[in-house]
Design an enzyme around this catalytic site. Structure first.
Site, PDB file in Angstrom:
ATOM      1  N   GLU A   1     -58.796 -53.255 -19.408  1.00 28.32           N
ATOM      2  CA  GLU A   1     -57.386 -53.595 -19.241  1.00 28.32           C
ATOM      3  C   GLU A   1     -56.617 -53.398 -20.547  1.00 28.32           C
ATOM      4  OE1 GLU A   1     -56.754 -57.672 -18.032  1.00 28.32           O
ATOM      5  OE2 GLU A   1     -54.900 -57.115 -17.020  1.00 28.32           O
ATOM      6  N   ASN A  13     -50.507 -61.781 -26.621  1.00 27.49           N
ATOM      7  CA  ASN A  13     -50.698 -61.098 -27.905  1.00 27.49           C
ATOM      8  C   ASN A  13     -51.144 -62.060 -29.007  1.00 27.49           C
ATOM      9  OD1 ASN A  13     -49.946 -58.913 -26.446  1.00 27.49           O
ATOM     10  ND2 ASN A  13     -48.379 -58.202 -27.885  1.00 27.49           N
ATOM     11  N   GLU A  14     -50.856 -63.346 -28.841  1.00 25.62           N
ATOM     12  CA  GLU A  14     -51.370 -64.318 -29.813  1.00 25.62           C
ATOM     13  C   GLU A  14     -52.891 -64.366 -29.727  1.00 25.62           C
ATOM     14  OE1 GLU A  14     -48.680 -64.804 -27.880  1.00 25.62           O
ATOM     15  OE2 GLU A  14     -47.288 -64.654 -29.556  1.00 25.62           O
TER      16      GLU A  14
END
Lengths: 387, 308
Positions: free
Chosen positions: A243, A367-368
């Site tokens: 993914e 994204n963290e």
């Protein structure tokens, strides 16, 4: 290093381009986040399958063409160049498909891959739970073994495509005494199994693409388990790698957006801010950089390599690039940015795209979390709270 | 289509990396800073490695390698913050002379007895030239007043090799920041365990990861003489400058007040980054070349043109 397409690769590009020009709908389809649009997109999957374009990298016996990753990249480039619709079955072909290819039994490959490539069965993913989002190892939905069945109870949420899809995949706790990453099992289930309730969730743009799934004594045969009981976390990490890494977002998509942004800039050049000029050039540069990086990753994989945590770098890069390109477009559109439909009746796809781009840094692992993975697994920094 | 360095190319770069790590560490930079920025022993070591002859054709006794290999080695020179003018002479002057068909100096370059300063109108100085010195912020750079013609191929070659050094510099600064973040403890844990630092360092890793293939692609474009090569060089220079600038600023932040001292090694790499970022075409110069090509309809766009 050899950066030229072979005559065969160029011929393949021409073949894809010709087919797309013949078959891609002239008018964009309605968003696939509603019933009517979903049906249109499934119809398009069948059209693709009829042209044998369902998933070109898969072996012919599973509905593919047995092509390599470079040809897949070329296919994707031409797909997005032609403005072809989003793939209704992206969770199947890009995420579950490669996972079944790697972990599935021969019987599972036969049973699931061909209908997937042919667009006959559309897949939804079911990872997140209300209490397990970024912290996926906190999953609590249970699958209890009862003879040759699992009995599933619990709740999944943010399940992409689940409002309308046919089948779903996710991980469930099969060992009730287990904690965190252990005792989880990857299970495939028919979304129409008795006991499953779907509650579509209305999204930011007003449509209902993802859904909550409630499991109430749902009985699933044990042969729907992928790669063995208790192996769920490892399998899910491989799926997440597909993914975030190569498959879900190929460079052709972002290069096509960058080209449309360049055209938009040319139309609005007179009133555009100097910062927009730089932002548009940056979009072209970043999309090119993403393509080079992907071609180099593809070459490594073709030579027998694997992608690991580097997939996180990828996910950060494409999701933030997509958001920034659409933000720039909204700025270029100025007062027209808020219009859902322009004067000429055409849909404001930049607005739709901007809204969608805001989900990019959130889905597939925020994204963290990707920056934590990068810092801990690629850069070797100590884990949070390691002391 | 195969966007990969060969095993041989990677092994060569690895051997240069190891050689420089052994012979050109921070203590050497301090020695050069104190005793004068050039050391004949270091230069001789590079000559003995065969690096001055890397791009000299085999018929003249060199290795006859191309710009892709040279860019890979230039990145290693950046990583080591190499002060000797190896890149200018061996990876810029040599291919420039070859392109002009001038072979007279190749034997001397190969032997290490000839270094070639590169005057160009884009810079208001000449690196490693003769005459009155200008003072660079980089204590290991030797700059003299002077300027030259505006040969576009020389500019492309030198800008490419600056970009290659910048990605190596960025790698090194990131590594230094990571090492410091692992050993410095505050609030009872290594500061590298704090997400505030992790996320900044991860962003540097992203910028570097996506700058490198742009540099390699530009090197191959120059090597293959593709018509759009100058655009790819400019792209490489901008991407490498941005990645290195971000990494430099992040690295000093991670080092805290220590980063602001002369004692910590980081400053050598940071100052080289500042120097090379502006050298051989500023960010504005290269961005402008890209703007004109991309926005001005002078570049073929479309997937078939990604590698054109």
């Amino acid at each position: 290093m050899h950066l030229h397409y072979t005559p065969e690769q160029s011929a393949f590009r021409a073949e894809v381009r010709a087919w797309m020009e013949m078959h891609v709908p002239a008018e964009p389809l309605i968003t696939l986040e509603c019933r009517e649009g979903y049906d249109q997109h499934v119809e398009w999957e069948r059209t693709l399958a009829a042209g044998n374009w369902g998933m070109v990298t898969w072996p012919e016996e599973f509905g593919g063409r047995g092509l390599d990753l470079i040809q897949w990249l070329i296919f994707e480039e031409e797909y997005f160049r032609a403005g072809a619709p989003n793939r209704a079955n992206q969770n199947g072909i890009f995420l579950l498909g490669p996972t079944i290819m790697e972990f599935g039994t021969e019987e599972q490959k036969q049973r699931f891959l061909t209908p997937m490539a042919k667009g006959e069965v559309v897949w939804a993913q079911a990872w997140s739970e209300p209490g397990a989002g970024s912290d996926m190892a906190a999953i609590s939905s249970k699958a209890v073994r009862d003879g040759n069945q699992y009995v599933i109870n619990g709740q999944k949420t943010w399940s992409s495509r689940a409002a309308f899809a046919d089948w779903g995949f996710g991980i469930f706790r099969t060992d009730p005494d287990s904690k965190r990453h252990k005792g989880l099992t990857f299970i495939l289930f028919d979304l129409n199994t008795p006991g499953i309730t779907r509650r579509p969730i209305r999204q930011l743009h007003g449509e209902t693409g993802f859904a909550e799934l409630f499991f109430d004594d749902v009985r699933v045969p044990v042969e729907n388990c992928l790669a063995g009981e208790g192996e769920g976390w490892n399998v899910a990490m491989a799926t997440a790698g597909f993914e975030r890494g190569l498959m879900l977002r190929s460079p052709g998509r972002f290069q096509a957006t960058a080209r449309r942004l360049i055209e938009l800039y040319r139309r609005h050049q007179a009133e555009a801010a100097p910062s927009a000029r730089e932002a548009v050039s940056q979009a072209w540069m970043a999309a090119q950089a993403y393509a080079y990086n992907t071609y180099s990753v593809a070459a490594k994989i073709i030579a027998g390599g694997k992608i690991g945590a580097e997939a996180s770098l990828n996910k950060i890069f494409w999701s933030e690039l997509d958001r920034s390109m659409h933000r720039t477009a909204m700025q270029l559109l100025g007062a027209c940015a808020e219009l859902k439909t322009f004067d000429d009746g055409s849909v404001n796809q930049w607005l739709e795209g901007y809204i969608f781009s805001l989900s990019g840094p959130i889905y597939a692992g925020s994204n963290e979390v990707q920056r934590n993975i990068t810092a801990e697994r690629l850069l070797g920094l100590p884990r949070v709270g390691a002391g | 289509m195969d966007f990969r360095f060969s095993e041989d190319q990677l092994a060569l770069a690895e051997s240069v990396r190891e050689f420089l790590a052994d012979t050109h560490g921070p203590q050497v930079l301090r020695h050069l800073d104190k005793d004068g920025p050039r050391d004949p022993n270091i230069w001789q070591g590079l000559v003995d490695m065969g690096l001055t002859g890397l791009m000299v054709p085999e018929e003249f006794g060199g290795l006859g390698l191309g710009l892709a290999e040279a860019a890979l080695i230039a990145a290693e020179c950046g990583r080591a913050c190499l002060a000797e003018p190896l890149v200018d002479t061996a990876f810029v002057a040599v291919p420039w002379l070859l392109a002009k068909g001038e072979t007279g100096q190749l034997a001397a370059i190969l032997a290490g007895v000839c270094r070639i300063p590169l005057p160009h109108a884009i810079n208001p100085w000449v690196a490693d030239g003769d005459g009155a010195h200008l003072k660079s912020v980089d204590p290991l750079r030797i700059l003299t007043k002077g300027t030259g013609g505006d040969d576009p191929h020389l500019l492309d070659l030198a800008a490419l090799m600056s970009a290659a050094q910048l990605v190596g510099l960025a790698d090194a600064m990131l590594a230094q920041a990571i090492e410091y973040a692992k050993i410095r403890t505050q609030f009872g844990q290594p500061i590298g365990a704090f997400q505030g630092l992790k996320h900044q360092l991860a962003s540097c890793a992203v910028a570097i990861e996506f700058a490198k293939p742009v540099v390699w692609r530009a090197a191959q474009a120059l090597q293959d003489e593709v018509p759009t090569r100058s655009i790819h060089v400019s792209h490489a220079k901008v991407a490498a400058t941005d990645a290195a600038t971000l990494t430099a600023e992040t690295a000093i932040q991670v080092h805290g007040a220590m980063g602001y001292t002369y004692e910590v090694d980081l400053h050598f790499w940071m100052k080289r980054t500042w120097a090379l970022s502006g050298a051989w075409g500023s960010r504005a110069f290269h961005l402008n070349r890209i703007d004109n090509a991309v926005l001005g309809d002078m570049l073929e766009l479309g997937p078939q043109a990604t590698f054109a």
